[in-house]
Design an enzyme around this catalytic site. Structure first.
Site, short mmCIF file in Angstrom:
data_model
loop_
_atom_site.label_atom_id
_atom_site.label_comp_id
_atom_site.label_asym_id
_atom_site.label_seq_id
_atom_site.Cartn_x
_atom_site.Cartn_y
_atom_site.Cartn_z
CG ASP A 1 6.15 -9.66 8.83
OD1 ASP A 1 5.91 -8.83 7.93
OD2 ASP A 1 6.01 -10.89 8.69
CE LYS B 1 10.41 -4.41 6.76
NZ LYS B 1 10.05 -5.63 7.53
N GLY C 1 4.23 -6.36 3.58
CA GLY C 1 2.99 -5.85 4.14
C GLY C 1 3.38 -4.97 5.31
CG HIS C 2 5.96 -2.32 5.07
ND1 HIS C 2 6.99 -1.60 4.51
CD2 HIS C 2 6.38 -3.61 5.07
CE1 HIS C 2 7.98 -2.42 4.20
NE2 HIS C 2 7.62 -3.65 4.52
CD GLN D 1 10.62 -8.41 1.05
OE1 GLN D 1 11.41 -7.81 0.35
NE2 GLN D 1 9.31 -8.21 0.96
P1 GDP Z 1 6.64 -4.58 8.78
O1 GDP Z 1 6.43 -5.52 7.65
O2 GDP Z 1 8.05 -4.62 9.29
O3 GDP Z 1 6.20 -3.18 8.48
O4 GDP Z 1 5.73 -5.11 9.99
P2 GDP Z 1 4.19 -5.61 9.86
O5 GDP Z 1 3.32 -4.43 9.64
O6 GDP Z 1 4.09 -6.74 8.90
O7 GDP Z 1 3.99 -6.24 11.31
C1 GDP Z 1 4.14 -5.49 12.47
C2 GDP Z 1 2.80 -5.50 13.22
O8 GDP Z 1 3.01 -5.07 14.55
C3 GDP Z 1 1.78 -4.54 12.66
O9 GDP Z 1 0.50 -5.08 12.90
C4 GDP Z 1 1.98 -3.27 13.48
O10 GDP Z 1 0.80 -2.47 13.57
C5 GDP Z 1 2.31 -3.85 14.81
N1 GDP Z 1 3.23 -3.06 15.66
C6 GDP Z 1 4.28 -2.30 15.27
N2 GDP Z 1 4.96 -1.84 16.36
C7 GDP Z 1 4.31 -2.35 17.44
C8 GDP Z 1 4.53 -2.28 18.84
O11 GDP Z 1 5.50 -1.69 19.33
N3 GDP Z 1 3.67 -2.96 19.65
C9 GDP Z 1 2.62 -3.67 19.15
N4 GDP Z 1 1.82 -4.30 20.01
N5 GDP Z 1 2.38 -3.75 17.83
C10 GDP Z 1 3.22 -3.12 16.99
P1 IMO Z 2 7.77 -7.34 5.13
O1 IMO Z 2 8.32 -6.22 4.27
C1 IMO Z 2 7.95 -11.54 6.26
C2 IMO Z 2 9.00 -14.39 3.10
C3 IMO Z 2 7.92 -15.36 2.68
C4 IMO Z 2 8.78 -16.57 2.32
C5 IMO Z 2 10.00 -15.93 1.66
C6 IMO Z 2 9.96 -15.88 0.15
O2 IMO Z 2 6.33 -7.20 5.43
O3 IMO Z 2 8.62 -7.55 6.33
P2 IMO Z 2 8.60 -14.38 -1.58
O4 IMO Z 2 7.13 -14.24 -1.81
O5 IMO Z 2 9.30 -13.12 -1.24
O6 IMO Z 2 9.27 -15.13 -2.70
O7 IMO Z 2 8.71 -15.35 -0.29
O8 IMO Z 2 10.06 -14.60 2.17
N1 IMO Z 2 8.62 -12.96 3.03
C7 IMO Z 2 8.33 -12.21 4.09
N2 IMO Z 2 8.25 -12.54 5.40
N3 IMO Z 2 7.79 -10.25 5.87
C8 IMO Z 2 7.90 -9.90 4.57
O9 IMO Z 2 7.86 -8.62 4.16
C9 IMO Z 2 8.15 -10.90 3.61
N4 IMO Z 2 8.29 -10.91 2.27
C10 IMO Z 2 8.59 -12.16 1.93
O10 IMO Z 2 7.04 -15.64 3.74
O11 IMO Z 2 9.22 -17.21 3.49
MG MG Z 3 5.17 -7.10 7.12
#
Ligand code: GDP
Ligand code: IMO
Ligand code: MG
Length: 432
Positions: free
Chosen positions: A13, A16, A40-41, A225
């Site tokens: 998270d 990416k 979840g991206h 991840q």
């Molecule tokens: P990922 O799994 O690495 O793609 O990240 P996620 O999407 O799960 O979580 C990142 C969250 O931060 C999302 O809600 C993005 O829209 C948000 N986000 C990404 N870059 C920034 C930033 O520079 N500032 C803020 N405030 N939000 C951001």
């Molecule tokens: P993105 O790509 C954050 C974590 C779960 C748990 C562990 C194992 O959005 O960054 P699993 O279901 O993979 O067997 O769970 O890994 N986990 C993540 N945490 N971002 C993710 O993906 C994750 N994918 C799995 O919360 O701790």
């Molecule tokens: Mg994510």
């Protein structure tokens, strides 16, 4: 021409999805190579929010080919839902812009159920998985019992494998976990229908990428991840079930390591973690709550509140080593505005003494005490800043400290979820 891998340096998270969407502009192909819909991206484009779990984050750019490699585990219902959702936005997913590897493994209903009942049985020691069946699916892959995408296209082969699997799975589910055994008939009907739906998208990802690479195209690999959720190098057993490191882009997509030019590490300006496991810089009080609220730190897949803490450079430095990172993208810097004093962990204090490298055992990490360096914060809203020099002086000092501790350059700075809220210092496709 350049081939670039984007990797999360923390526990997922990091942002990416946003970075991959942004870089997709200069890429021809965008490739997922591991994980599944545990990811979840999030992308925010034209004020619309899109969350992709399986489809690569380049899909919103016309004229790009998105590929799901053999290393990904696919829940076909989720893949189809994402395709349908994109259609609702008038964005057609066609065999021209999406290719799914014949050799990717399929998440079956028994994988999801096993994920749930195992976590329940573990009770307090549970991992806190996303419950999507990821671990059990990878177990079957490694155990050589898996069902792959090409099996969905051949009903005889599929039924044979389904029955063989259910014989064992139903025994375990029923006799060991006391769960209901599964009936193969509705599963076969459901999954063969999925097969028909995804058949036009099925292809050989490795062959496609080889040709694209030979034609001088730019390839972008999208990690899921984060480094410290890696099955080998992460905080085991509080990890996911795939290798999340850059090295696995090669195995998970079918491309040789000599074809990779650069690895970009995404670093959130603080740290978050979902699920259980050690987290040395975790903030359990008001500051942690504030970061969660301001940063919207709730899981993009499960909606769970993310645990929040200070930036940990011991963790990031391990990622630089494990992935061979050439540069960093710092994200969510805007979230830190208004915190009077910021902290960055530089080393850990353990019973055995001080160390500035990451211990490999979760037990050691659980009890270590981080040693922090403090930095004065800033109050300005960063989201409208477009140039590095226009950042407040204290923000620049914070970034300079990160860069110095990392020993590699900061290539990008993200100050908001939108594409425009980004300061690009070195575009990885321009500086191969
Ligand atoms: P990922 O799994 O690495 O793609 O990240 P996620 O999407 O799960 O979580 C990142 C969250 O931060 C999302 O809600 C993005 O829209 C948000 N986000 C990404 N870059 C920034 C930033 O520079 N500032 C803020 N405030 N939000 C951001
Ligand atoms: P993105 O790509 C954050 C974590 C779960 C748990 C562990 C194992 O959005 O960054 P699993 O279901 O993979 O067997 O769970 O890994 N986990 C993540 N945490 N971002 C993710 O993906 C994750 N994918 C799995 O919360 O701790
Ligand atoms: Mg994510």
């Amino acid at each position: 021409m350049a081939n670039v891998i984007v990797i999360g340096t923390q526990w997922g998270d990091e942002g990416k999805g946003k970075v991959v969407d942004l870089l997709s502009d200069k890429a021809d192909c965008v490739v997922r190579f591991q994980g599944g819909n545990n990811a979840g991206h999030t992308l925010v484009v034209n004020n619309e929010k899109f969350i992709f779990h399986l489809i690569p984050s380049g899909i919103l750019h016309p004229g790009k080919t998105c590929l799901i490699g053999n290393g990904v585990v696919i829940d076909p219902s989720v893949l189809i839902r994402e395709m349908d959702l994109l259609l609702e936005y008038g964005l057609g997913v066609t065999p021209e812009n999406l290719i799914v590897s014949r050799y990717a493994h399929i998440i079956m209903p028994y994988h999801r159920i096993l994920d749930a009942v195992r976590e329940k049985r573990k009770g307090k020691t549970k991992i806190g998985t996303t419950g999507r069946g990821i671990g059990p699916c990878y177990e079957d892959k490694v155990g050589r019992n898996g069902i792959r995408v090409h099996d969905l296209l051949d009903s005889r082969s599929f039924l044979e494998k389904l029955h063989a699997n259910l014989e064992e799975k139903n025994f375990v589910l029923h006799r060991f976990f006391g769960a209901e055994p599964l009936d193969p008939t509705p599963i076969a009907e459901e999954y063969l229908a999925y097969g028909e739906r995804i058949a036009p998208f099925v292809g050989d990802v490795s062959e496609f990428l080889h040709k694209a690479d030979q034609d001088g195209k730019n390839l972008l690999f999208e990690g899921a991840q984060g480094t410290h959720l890696d099955i080998d190098h992460g905080t085991y057993p509080f990890v996911t079930s795939s290798n999340t490191l850059a090295g696995n882009a090669c195995c998970g997509a079918g491309i040789g390591p000599t074809r990779i030019h650069k690895v970009l590490g995404i670093v959130k300006a603080y740290t978050t973690r979902v699920g259980a496991g050690p987290f040395p810089t975790e903030l359990l009080g008001d500051t942690g709550i504030r970061i969660r609220e301001v940063g919207g730190e709730f899981g993009a897949t499960t909606g769970r509140p993310r645990r929040c803490g200070w930036l940990d450079m011991v963790v990031v430095k391990a990622s630089i080593r494990l992935n061979g990172l050439a540069g960093l993208a710092i994200t969510k810097l805007d979230v830190l505005s208004g915190i009077p004093t910021l902290k960055i962990a530089k080393a850990y204090q353990l019973e055995s003494g001080q160390r500035d490298t990451l211990p490999g055992e979760s037990d050691a990490l659980q009890v270590c005490r981080p040693e922090f360096e403090e930095f004065p914060g800033w109050n300005e809203n960063l989201s409208t800043v477009q140039r590095f020099d226009d950042l407040p002086a204290n923000t620049r000092k914070y970034l300079a400290a990160v860069e110095e501790m990392a020993g590699i350059p900061i290539a990008m700075i993200s100050v908001g979820p939108r594409r425009t809220e980004t300061i690009i210092l070195r575009h990885p496709f321009d500086n191969p």
